[in-house]
Design a protein around this motif. Sequence first.
Motif, PDB file in Angstrom:
ATOM      1  N   GLY A  63      -9.404 -15.329  -0.177  1.00  0.00           N
ATOM      2  CA  GLY A  63     -10.390 -14.183   0.714  1.00  0.00           C
ATOM      3  C   GLY A  63     -10.674 -13.165  -0.163  1.00  0.00           C
ATOM      4  N   ILE A  64      -9.610 -12.109  -0.421  1.00  0.00           N
ATOM      5  CA  ILE A  64      -9.595 -11.050  -0.844  1.00  0.00           C
ATOM      6  C   ILE A  64     -10.067 -11.343  -2.456  1.00  0.00           C
ATOM      7  CG2 ILE A  64      -8.122  -9.471  -1.809  1.00  0.00           C
ATOM      8  CD1 ILE A  64      -6.498  -9.275   0.439  1.00  0.00           C
ATOM      9  N   ALA A  65      -9.428 -12.386  -3.127  1.00  0.00           N
ATOM     10  CA  ALA A  65      -9.469 -13.074  -4.593  1.00  0.00           C
ATOM     11  C   ALA A  65     -11.349 -13.296  -5.077  1.00  0.00           C
ATOM     12  CB  ALA A  65      -8.371 -13.843  -5.234  1.00  0.00           C
ATOM     13  N   ASN A  66     -12.080 -13.977  -3.659  1.00  0.00           N
ATOM     14  CA  ASN A  66     -12.978 -13.770  -3.071  1.00  0.00           C
ATOM     15  C   ASN A  66     -14.414 -13.272  -2.965  1.00  0.00           C
ATOM     16  OD1 ASN A  66     -12.630 -17.033  -4.657  1.00  0.00           O
ATOM     17  ND2 ASN A  66     -12.289 -17.329  -2.796  1.00  0.00           N
ATOM     18  N   GLY A  67     -13.639 -12.099  -3.119  1.00  0.00           N
ATOM     19  CA  GLY A  67     -14.044 -11.224  -3.059  1.00  0.00           C
ATOM     20  C   GLY A  67     -14.638 -10.443  -1.921  1.00  0.00           C
ATOM     21  N   SER A  68     -13.645 -10.776  -0.729  1.00  0.00           N
ATOM     22  CA  SER A  68     -14.088 -10.176   0.860  1.00  0.00           C
ATOM     23  C   SER A  68     -13.509  -8.396   0.784  1.00  0.00           C
ATOM     24  CB  SER A  68     -13.402 -10.586   1.634  1.00  0.00           C
ATOM     25  OG  SER A  68     -13.828 -10.091   2.883  1.00  0.00           O
ATOM     26  N   PRO A 254       6.748  -9.021  -0.691  1.00  0.00           N
ATOM     27  CA  PRO A 254       6.965  -8.801  -1.870  1.00  0.00           C
ATOM     28  C   PRO A 254       6.101  -8.925  -2.935  1.00  0.00           C
ATOM     29  CG  PRO A 254       7.753 -10.021  -0.498  1.00  0.00           C
ATOM     30  CD  PRO A 254       7.206  -9.800  -0.022  1.00  0.00           C
ATOM     31  N   ASN A 255       6.054  -8.836  -3.876  1.00  0.00           N
ATOM     32  CA  ASN A 255       5.472  -9.238  -5.259  1.00  0.00           C
ATOM     33  C   ASN A 255       5.061 -10.396  -5.129  1.00  0.00           C
ATOM     34  OD1 ASN A 255       4.132  -6.492  -6.972  1.00  0.00           O
ATOM     35  ND2 ASN A 255       6.148  -5.982  -6.356  1.00  0.00           N
ATOM     36  N   LYS A 256       5.965 -11.645  -5.473  1.00  0.00           N
ATOM     37  CA  LYS A 256       7.022 -12.653  -6.305  1.00  0.00           C
ATOM     38  C   LYS A 256       6.082 -13.055  -4.896  1.00  0.00           C
ATOM     39  CE  LYS A 256      10.031 -16.110  -6.511  1.00  0.00           C
ATOM     40  NZ  LYS A 256       8.764 -16.677  -7.681  1.00  0.00           N
ATOM     41  N   VAL A 257       5.136 -13.221  -3.154  1.00  0.00           N
ATOM     42  CA  VAL A 257       4.266 -13.828  -2.476  1.00  0.00           C
ATOM     43  C   VAL A 257       3.101 -13.885  -2.942  1.00  0.00           C
ATOM     44  CG1 VAL A 257       3.606 -14.414  -0.371  1.00  0.00           C
ATOM     45  CG2 VAL A 257       6.336 -13.556  -0.983  1.00  0.00           C
ATOM     46  N   ILE A 258       2.754 -12.992  -3.514  1.00  0.00           N
ATOM     47  CA  ILE A 258       1.118 -13.088  -3.955  1.00  0.00           C
ATOM     48  C   ILE A 258       0.988 -13.320  -5.315  1.00  0.00           C
ATOM     49  CG2 ILE A 258      -0.642 -11.388  -4.623  1.00  0.00           C
ATOM     50  CD1 ILE A 258       0.711  -9.404  -2.974  1.00  0.00           C
ATOM     51  N   LEU A 259       2.138 -13.224  -6.274  1.00  0.00           N
ATOM     52  CA  LEU A 259       2.043 -14.009  -7.409  1.00  0.00           C
ATOM     53  C   LEU A 259       2.225 -15.428  -7.461  1.00  0.00           C
ATOM     54  CD1 LEU A 259       3.959 -11.077  -9.628  1.00  0.00           C
ATOM     55  CD2 LEU A 259       0.958 -11.548  -9.854  1.00  0.00           C
ATOM     56  N   ASP A 260       3.043 -16.230  -6.946  1.00  0.00           N
ATOM     57  CA  ASP A 260       3.356 -16.990  -6.889  1.00  0.00           C
ATOM     58  C   ASP A 260       1.901 -17.740  -5.450  1.00  0.00           C
ATOM     59  OD1 ASP A 260       5.537 -17.201  -8.217  1.00  0.00           O
ATOM     60  OD2 ASP A 260       6.830 -17.261  -6.470  1.00  0.00           O
ATOM     61  N   THR A 261       1.680 -17.169  -5.407  1.00  0.00           N
ATOM     62  CA  THR A 261       0.709 -17.871  -4.148  1.00  0.00           C
ATOM     63  C   THR A 261      -0.859 -18.017  -4.932  1.00  0.00           C
ATOM     64  OG1 THR A 261       1.140 -16.416  -2.156  1.00  0.00           O
ATOM     65  CG2 THR A 261      -0.580 -17.643  -2.166  1.00  0.00           C
ATOM     66  N   ILE A 262      -1.233 -16.926  -5.958  1.00  0.00           N
ATOM     67  CA  ILE A 262      -2.325 -16.805  -6.899  1.00  0.00           C
ATOM     68  C   ILE A 262      -2.210 -17.737  -7.959  1.00  0.00           C
ATOM     69  CG2 ILE A 262      -4.133 -15.622  -8.894  1.00  0.00           C
ATOM     70  CD1 ILE A 262      -2.840 -13.421  -6.575  1.00  0.00           C
ATOM     71  N   GLU A 263      -1.118 -18.262  -8.461  1.00  0.00           N
ATOM     72  CA  GLU A 263      -0.889 -19.163  -9.212  1.00  0.00           C
ATOM     73  C   GLU A 263      -1.268 -20.965  -8.894  1.00  0.00           C
ATOM     74  OE1 GLU A 263       2.186 -21.081 -12.158  1.00  0.00           O
ATOM     75  OE2 GLU A 263       3.071 -19.585 -11.245  1.00  0.00           O
ATOM     76  N   ASP A 281      -1.682  -5.089  -6.981  1.00  0.00           N
ATOM     77  CA  ASP A 281      -1.988  -3.532  -5.642  1.00  0.00           C
ATOM     78  C   ASP A 281      -3.939  -3.481  -5.424  1.00  0.00           C
ATOM     79  OD1 ASP A 281      -3.206  -3.213  -8.156  1.00  0.00           O
ATOM     80  OD2 ASP A 281      -1.614  -1.397  -7.949  1.00  0.00           O
ATOM     81  N   PHE A 282      -4.324  -4.834  -5.302  1.00  0.00           N
ATOM     82  CA  PHE A 282      -5.249  -5.317  -5.783  1.00  0.00           C
ATOM     83  C   PHE A 282      -5.610  -5.827  -4.088  1.00  0.00           C
ATOM     84  CE2 PHE A 282      -8.896  -8.563  -5.502  1.00  0.00           C
ATOM     85  CZ  PHE A 282     -10.254  -7.788  -5.818  1.00  0.00           C
ATOM     86  N   PHE A 283      -4.615  -6.162  -4.126  1.00  0.00           N
ATOM     87  CA  PHE A 283      -4.686  -6.765  -2.766  1.00  0.00           C
ATOM     88  C   PHE A 283      -3.954  -6.628  -1.285  1.00  0.00           C
ATOM     89  CE2 PHE A 283      -4.424 -10.254  -5.734  1.00  0.00           C
ATOM     90  CZ  PHE A 283      -5.499 -11.275  -5.478  1.00  0.00           C
ATOM     91  N   VAL A 284      -3.338  -5.048  -1.596  1.00  0.00           N
ATOM     92  CA  VAL A 284      -2.471  -4.071  -0.668  1.00  0.00           C
ATOM     93  C   VAL A 284      -3.136  -3.286  -0.457  1.00  0.00           C
ATOM     94  CG1 VAL A 284      -0.292  -3.950  -0.437  1.00  0.00           C
ATOM     95  CG2 VAL A 284      -0.940  -6.272  -1.738  1.00  0.00           C
ATOM     96  N   ASN A 285      -3.004  -2.318   0.620  1.00  0.00           N
ATOM     97  CA  ASN A 285      -3.387  -1.318   1.368  1.00  0.00           C
ATOM     98  C   ASN A 285      -2.176  -0.352   1.417  1.00  0.00           C
ATOM     99  OD1 ASN A 285      -4.233   1.256   2.087  1.00  0.00           O
ATOM    100  ND2 ASN A 285      -4.888   0.414   3.558  1.00  0.00           N
ATOM    101  N   ASN A 287      -1.655   1.965   0.703  1.00  0.00           N
ATOM    102  CA  ASN A 287      -1.223   3.268   1.614  1.00  0.00           C
ATOM    103  C   ASN A 287      -0.603   3.443   3.387  1.00  0.00           C
ATOM    104  OD1 ASN A 287      -2.597   5.424   0.717  1.00  0.00           O
ATOM    105  ND2 ASN A 287      -4.446   4.632   1.295  1.00  0.00           N
ATOM    106  N   VAL A 288      -0.090   1.600   3.529  1.00  0.00           N
ATOM    107  CA  VAL A 288      -0.091   0.740   4.190  1.00  0.00           C
ATOM    108  C   VAL A 288       1.272   0.121   4.421  1.00  0.00           C
ATOM    109  CG1 VAL A 288       0.209  -0.363   6.216  1.00  0.00           C
ATOM    110  CG2 VAL A 288      -1.697   1.234   6.032  1.00  0.00           C
ATOM    111  N   ALA A 289       1.545  -0.356   3.131  1.00  0.00           N
ATOM    112  CA  ALA A 289       2.477  -1.625   2.497  1.00  0.00           C
ATOM    113  C   ALA A 289       3.592  -1.391   1.574  1.00  0.00           C
ATOM    114  CB  ALA A 289       1.780  -2.457   2.532  1.00  0.00           C
ATOM    115  N   LYS A 290       4.212  -1.509   1.289  1.00  0.00           N
ATOM    116  CA  LYS A 290       5.865  -1.627  -0.036  1.00  0.00           C
ATOM    117  C   LYS A 290       5.887  -2.929  -0.238  1.00  0.00           C
ATOM    118  CE  LYS A 290       9.875  -0.071  -0.992  1.00  0.00           C
ATOM    119  NZ  LYS A 290      11.209   0.529  -0.608  1.00  0.00           N
ATOM    120  N   LEU A 291       5.267  -2.685  -1.914  1.00  0.00           N
ATOM    121  CA  LEU A 291       5.544  -4.035  -2.652  1.00  0.00           C
ATOM    122  C   LEU A 291       6.518  -4.244  -2.492  1.00  0.00           C
ATOM    123  CD1 LEU A 291       1.875  -3.702  -4.512  1.00  0.00           C
ATOM    124  CD2 LEU A 291       2.978  -5.657  -3.325  1.00  0.00           C
ATOM    125  N   THR A 292       7.426  -5.170  -3.121  1.00  0.00           N
ATOM    126  CA  THR A 292       8.994  -5.068  -3.490  1.00  0.00           C
ATOM    127  C   THR A 292       9.365  -6.092  -4.854  1.00  0.00           C
ATOM    128  OG1 THR A 292       9.419  -7.023  -1.293  1.00  0.00           O
ATOM    129  CG2 THR A 292       9.680  -4.136  -0.981  1.00  0.00           C
TER     130      THR A 292
END
Length: 292
Positions: A63-68, A254-263, A281-285, A287-292
């Motif tokens: 959804g975020i990748a497609n513009g939401s 985890p960074n890996k979750v986002i990257l693997d799912t995108i792939e 970080d395009f997908f994440v707020n 100010n709230v979440a920590k990327l690991t």
Amino acid sequence: MPVLRVGYVREHFSSPLLQFAEADAGRTFTLVECPSGTGQLISRLSTDVIDIAIALTDPLISGIANGSTAYKLVGSFVSTPLNWAVTTGMKSQYNTISDLKGTTIGISRNGSGSQTMAYVMALQQGWPTDELKFKINNDIRGLLDSVNDGSTSAFMWEWFTTKPFIDAGEGRFIGSVPTPWPSWLIAAHPERAAPADVSGFLNGLTTYVTAFDSEEARATKNVPFIVEKFGYPKEDIEAWLKTVNYPQNCAEIPNKVILDTIEVLEHAGVLKQPENGFKVDFFVNLNVAKLT
């Protein structure tokens, strides 16, 4: 402090959230049930019905990748894959996943997990993803009706949520497709949900997730709680508990979750990356979440 509206799907996965909600008693958040799943959750984030959504990883990211712009990722909820059952009608001609090529697949909504996982299934089977055909049937009741009246060939829904209907003779399992990623993330509207309020919610949720995920709770409290709330057979709950784990901190992604799912979703044709690729970080707020 405003009361947050938290959208969720009432399934066994949500048990720690339900325990948290009972203890909170509406002081800091209220639950908004979204029975049609992640497509409905995303829609309600867009239309000011909810502020936070606990939803499936793949539709949130696509959804975020497609513009939401209705939400950003703020946390994690389940750290293990989701096992999607492939279900057909009792008298249908389909007996294996390979039989479904070229047929119409039932989905709950556009952009739902039931749709994105159909693309993943097609990718695994070697089918052209741009030739997939879908029929929207809103919820599991509509999906079951569609495979039995022949308007769709099959649909995909979480295994243990579907199993009571199979046990009742309302459909047949013909296979399953586990997600290639951890199954549930948490998203929030970037403006309606203040970072401090979302962080407070995530900290509280972490407490209940940690308790639910403990060996002691698995051995004592979890099964009777799920029996009471959902009525599933004890043996099904015990089997599900062996397959599921929750994060140690709901405010980490985890960074890996986002990257693997995108792939995977790009290969499946669900999204298209820009020329220079997506930044996590395009997908994440942040100010709230920590990327690991």
